[in-house]
Design a protein around this motif. Sequence first.
Motif, PDB file in Angstrom:
ATOM      1  N   SER A  27      -6.915   3.252   3.829  1.00 36.89           N
ATOM      2  CA  SER A  27      -8.032   3.248   2.872  1.00 36.89           C
ATOM      3  C   SER A  27      -7.883   4.389   1.868  1.00 36.89           C
ATOM      4  CB  SER A  27      -9.361   3.380   3.609  1.00 36.89           C
ATOM      5  OG  SER A  27      -9.557   2.298   4.462  1.00 36.89           O
ATOM      6  N   LEU A  28      -7.539   5.572   2.354  1.00 33.07           N
ATOM      7  CA  LEU A  28      -7.342   6.696   1.447  1.00 33.07           C
ATOM      8  C   LEU A  28      -6.171   6.452   0.500  1.00 33.07           C
ATOM      9  CD1 LEU A  28      -7.957   9.721   3.817  1.00 33.07           C
ATOM     10  CD2 LEU A  28      -9.408   8.954   1.943  1.00 33.07           C
ATOM     11  N   SER A  29      -5.118   5.849   1.019  1.00 36.68           N
ATOM     12  CA  SER A  29      -3.978   5.521   0.174  1.00 36.68           C
ATOM     13  C   SER A  29      -4.369   4.529  -0.913  1.00 36.68           C
ATOM     14  CB  SER A  29      -2.856   4.955   1.031  1.00 36.68           C
ATOM     15  OG  SER A  29      -1.822   4.452   0.229  1.00 36.68           O
ATOM     16  N   TRP A  30      -5.171   3.528  -0.557  1.00 37.14           N
ATOM     17  CA  TRP A  30      -5.610   2.551  -1.546  1.00 37.14           C
ATOM     18  C   TRP A  30      -6.475   3.212  -2.612  1.00 37.14           C
ATOM     19  CZ3 TRP A  30     -10.172   0.611  -3.440  1.00 37.14           C
ATOM     20  CH2 TRP A  30     -10.054  -0.549  -4.216  1.00 37.14           C
ATOM     21  N   ILE A  31      -7.387   4.111  -2.195  1.00 40.99           N
ATOM     22  CA  ILE A  31      -8.268   4.796  -3.156  1.00 40.99           C
ATOM     23  C   ILE A  31      -7.444   5.656  -4.104  1.00 40.99           C
ATOM     24  CG2 ILE A  31     -10.043   6.596  -3.353  1.00 40.99           C
ATOM     25  CD1 ILE A  31     -11.296   5.427  -0.794  1.00 40.99           C
ATOM     26  N   VAL A  32      -6.466   6.382  -3.566  1.00 38.07           N
ATOM     27  CA  VAL A  32      -5.626   7.228  -4.415  1.00 38.07           C
ATOM     28  C   VAL A  32      -4.844   6.373  -5.409  1.00 38.07           C
ATOM     29  CG1 VAL A  32      -3.590   8.731  -4.382  1.00 38.07           C
ATOM     30  CG2 VAL A  32      -5.470   9.147  -2.800  1.00 38.07           C
ATOM     31  N   ASN A  33      -4.262   5.283  -4.947  1.00 34.36           N
ATOM     32  CA  ASN A  33      -3.527   4.396  -5.852  1.00 34.36           C
ATOM     33  C   ASN A  33      -4.447   3.753  -6.883  1.00 34.36           C
ATOM     34  OD1 ASN A  33      -1.018   4.863  -4.766  1.00 34.36           O
ATOM     35  ND2 ASN A  33      -1.198   3.209  -3.280  1.00 34.36           N
ATOM     36  N   PHE A  34      -5.671   3.443  -6.503  1.00 34.24           N
ATOM     37  CA  PHE A  34      -6.626   2.864  -7.447  1.00 34.24           C
ATOM     38  C   PHE A  34      -6.982   3.870  -8.534  1.00 34.24           C
ATOM     39  CE2 PHE A  34     -10.952   1.994  -8.854  1.00 34.24           C
ATOM     40  CZ  PHE A  34     -10.806   0.679  -9.290  1.00 34.24           C
ATOM     41  N   LEU A  35      -7.220   5.125  -8.124  1.00 31.55           N
ATOM     42  CA  LEU A  35      -7.580   6.149  -9.105  1.00 31.55           C
ATOM     43  C   LEU A  35      -6.406   6.512 -10.007  1.00 31.55           C
ATOM     44  CD1 LEU A  35      -9.806   8.475  -6.911  1.00 31.55           C
ATOM     45  CD2 LEU A  35     -10.535   6.803  -8.630  1.00 31.55           C
ATOM     46  N   ARG A  36      -5.201   6.404  -9.516  1.00 32.59           N
ATOM     47  CA  ARG A  36      -4.028   6.679 -10.337  1.00 32.59           C
ATOM     48  C   ARG A  36      -3.680   5.521 -11.263  1.00 32.59           C
ATOM     49  NH1 ARG A  36       0.224   9.451  -6.147  1.00 32.59           N
ATOM     50  NH2 ARG A  36      -0.872  11.413  -5.928  1.00 32.59           N
ATOM     51  N   GLY A  37      -4.244   4.361 -11.001  1.00 27.16           N
ATOM     52  CA  GLY A  37      -3.992   3.218 -11.867  1.00 27.16           C
ATOM     53  C   GLY A  37      -2.963   2.248 -11.323  1.00 27.16           C
ATOM     54  N   ARG A  38      -2.432   2.513 -10.162  1.00 26.65           N
ATOM     55  CA  ARG A  38      -1.477   1.585  -9.549  1.00 26.65           C
ATOM     56  C   ARG A  38      -2.243   0.679  -8.601  1.00 26.65           C
ATOM     57  NH1 ARG A  38       2.132   5.770  -6.934  1.00 26.65           N
ATOM     58  NH2 ARG A  38       1.973   7.329  -8.531  1.00 26.65           N
ATOM     59  N   ARG A  39      -2.667  -0.442  -9.113  1.00 25.00           N
ATOM     60  CA  ARG A  39      -3.550  -1.292  -8.327  1.00 25.00           C
ATOM     61  C   ARG A  39      -2.799  -2.241  -7.412  1.00 25.00           C
ATOM     62  NH1 ARG A  39      -6.272  -0.965 -13.374  1.00 25.00           N
ATOM     63  NH2 ARG A  39      -8.216   0.146 -13.108  1.00 25.00           N
ATOM     64  N   GLY A  40      -1.550  -2.506  -7.636  1.00 19.56           N
ATOM     65  CA  GLY A  40      -0.785  -3.375  -6.752  1.00 19.56           C
ATOM     66  C   GLY A  40      -1.147  -4.835  -6.922  1.00 19.56           C
ATOM     67  N   SER A  41      -1.349  -5.528  -5.814  1.00 17.78           N
ATOM     68  CA  SER A  41      -1.560  -6.970  -5.866  1.00 17.78           C
ATOM     69  C   SER A  41      -2.948  -7.338  -6.363  1.00 17.78           C
ATOM     70  CB  SER A  41      -1.326  -7.579  -4.479  1.00 17.78           C
ATOM     71  OG  SER A  41      -2.264  -7.047  -3.574  1.00 17.78           O
TER      72      SER A  41
END
Length: 161
Positions: free
Chosen positions: A97-111
């Motif tokens: 969950s923390l990894s997803w939040i960090v990636n979301f805030l950085r702009g790397r949303r993935g799938s």
Amino acid sequence: MAEHRQQLHRTDNMKYHFHENGPSTSKVLTVATILPIGATLLFLSGFSFFASLIGLAIATPIFLIFSPVLVPAALLIAGSVAGFLTSGAFGITALSSLSWIVNFLRGRRGSMSHPLQLDSMEWPTQDTEANTGQKVKSRGQGGRIREDAGKTQEGGNKSVD
């Protein structure tokens, strides 16, 4: 005499047939190798089964005598293992969950490119609910369903694609 020759001819044909179409040397060696190994493994499995039964018969009275100690100990161990596995699962969930939040805030949303825009999506059920009456009327009048009939929204307004 003729019958005897026919019988000899049949026997010769059978010998020829089995000689030409019989098992190859590699197949015979394979069977000769696998048969003793399989028999040995079958014997060992039967031996271990009967040894387990004898061991269970001997250990059952010991289990009954020590059951007031063994049952709580087994429950304690099972609870400890379950707690350890649960804490590990929660830890992995928290890290992902923390990894997803960090990636979301950085702009790397993935799938999931727009995870927060779920309200604007058109679901197939909305199309079905909004146009069922119109489709029934069109069929009842003997007409064909228009291609753009399925693109209306709940308010009756046509959507813009």
